[in-house]
Design an enzyme around this catalytic site. Sequence first.
Site, PDB file in Angstrom:
ATOM      1  N   ASP A 127     -53.702  10.378  82.321  1.00  0.00           N
ATOM      2  CA  ASP A 127     -52.389  10.057  81.762  1.00  0.00           C
ATOM      3  C   ASP A 127     -52.219  10.436  80.305  1.00  0.00           C
ATOM      4  O   ASP A 127     -51.373   9.886  79.609  1.00  0.00           O
ATOM      5  CB  ASP A 127     -52.120   8.566  81.939  1.00  0.00           C
ATOM      6  CG  ASP A 127     -53.250   7.705  81.377  1.00  0.00           C
ATOM      7  OD1 ASP A 127     -54.157   8.268  80.721  1.00  0.00           O
ATOM      8  OD2 ASP A 127     -53.230   6.488  81.579  1.00  0.00           O
ATOM      9  N   HIS A 147     -62.859   8.019  84.782  1.00  0.00           N
ATOM     10  CA  HIS A 147     -63.042   7.252  86.012  1.00  0.00           C
ATOM     11  C   HIS A 147     -64.235   7.782  86.781  1.00  0.00           C
ATOM     12  O   HIS A 147     -64.660   8.918  86.583  1.00  0.00           O
ATOM     13  CB  HIS A 147     -61.777   7.243  86.877  1.00  0.00           C
ATOM     14  CG  HIS A 147     -61.246   8.593  87.254  1.00  0.00           C
ATOM     15  ND1 HIS A 147     -59.925   8.937  87.076  1.00  0.00           N
ATOM     16  CD2 HIS A 147     -61.834   9.675  87.817  1.00  0.00           C
ATOM     17  CE1 HIS A 147     -59.719  10.167  87.509  1.00  0.00           C
ATOM     18  NE2 HIS A 147     -60.870  10.643  87.976  1.00  0.00           N
ATOM     19  N   GLY A 154     -67.987  10.686  96.053  1.00  0.00           N
ATOM     20  CA  GLY A 154     -68.891   9.584  95.754  1.00  0.00           C
ATOM     21  C   GLY A 154     -69.848   9.906  94.624  1.00  0.00           C
ATOM     22  O   GLY A 154     -70.531  10.922  94.657  1.00  0.00           O
ATOM     23  N   HIS A 193     -65.402  11.548  86.042  1.00  0.00           N
ATOM     24  CA  HIS A 193     -64.439  12.436  85.400  1.00  0.00           C
ATOM     25  C   HIS A 193     -63.964  11.823  84.087  1.00  0.00           C
ATOM     26  O   HIS A 193     -63.674  10.628  84.030  1.00  0.00           O
ATOM     27  CB  HIS A 193     -63.233  12.660  86.308  1.00  0.00           C
ATOM     28  CG  HIS A 193     -63.582  13.171  87.666  1.00  0.00           C
ATOM     29  ND1 HIS A 193     -62.771  12.981  88.768  1.00  0.00           N
ATOM     30  CD2 HIS A 193     -64.661  13.880  88.107  1.00  0.00           C
ATOM     31  CE1 HIS A 193     -63.326  13.544  89.826  1.00  0.00           C
ATOM     32  NE2 HIS A 193     -64.475  14.082  89.453  1.00  0.00           N
ATOM     33  N   GLU A 222     -69.359   4.662  82.846  1.00  0.00           N
ATOM     34  CA  GLU A 222     -68.933   5.384  84.051  1.00  0.00           C
ATOM     35  C   GLU A 222     -70.092   5.668  84.989  1.00  0.00           C
ATOM     36  O   GLU A 222     -69.973   5.547  86.206  1.00  0.00           O
ATOM     37  CB  GLU A 222     -68.243   6.691  83.666  1.00  0.00           C
ATOM     38  CG  GLU A 222     -66.954   6.518  82.902  1.00  0.00           C
ATOM     39  CD  GLU A 222     -65.985   5.582  83.588  1.00  0.00           C
ATOM     40  OE1 GLU A 222     -65.892   5.590  84.834  1.00  0.00           O
ATOM     41  OE2 GLU A 222     -65.310   4.823  82.876  1.00  0.00           O
TER      42      GLU A 222
END
Length: 267
Positions: free
Chosen positions: A170, A178, A187, A191, A215
């Site tokens: 965004d 994420h 899986g 990123h 992450e």
Amino acid sequence: MRLTVLCAVCLLPGSLALPLPQEAGGMSELQWEQAQDYLKRFYLYDSETKNANSLEAKLKEMQKFFGLPITGMLNSRVIEIMQKPRCGVPDVAEYSLFPNSPKWTSKVVTYRIVSYTRDLPHITVDRLVSKALNMWGKEIPLHFRKVVWGTADIMIGFARGAHGDSYPFDGPGNTLAHAFAPGTGLGGDAHFDEDERWTDGSSLGINFLYAATHELGHSLGMGHSSDPNAVMYPTYGNGDPQNFKLSQDDIKGIQKLYGKRSNSRKK
């Protein structure tokens, strides 16, 4: 140290039906919409009532997670937390694992960095990813091996906007990155939003080591923690890079999933 790193898993769609009560003073229409969107994404159901349509129940879950008075009402403190950059994985109490506790079954987990940020030299990104993985690896009986071609267990990259996984970035702020729980296909993949300003901690911006450690915790099967000192806490903040380490809560969670490394330091 508050850690807001961003990640995403396969979030279930949900419908929101009931209006949110608010304290005196009112909220703007934009804040109202942001609150509904936040609760829809990060509080999929109320653990006690299982009422997926009750915004008030979801709000109480959020207030409980962040240690706020459990009123079920919107106020300025709730809105302040909702507006912070954070991870896309839903919140739970203390350390948590993903549903069904997915994990890597092989003792050797491969990873590949498929794209890099323009903000840091490639060698710096390589070093920080290795350091992040080793922070987890020294506590559990897993070894991480970097590969430079083909498909690895954990594929790591930087991208802007829509990038092929149904979770578009965004722009600057808000969602920073994420990651997905262990499994096939996406899986384990992690990123990072290239629209952020990534740093190694020596300049202003998002500390990549902090983000990568959080992450990659998701890539190993960790969910979020309500412990503000945990790496897996859902919000981000710049702390002291020299003292950055896993908390006892992080270690307890990852060892619950994989067991202890034979040479892991005693707790």
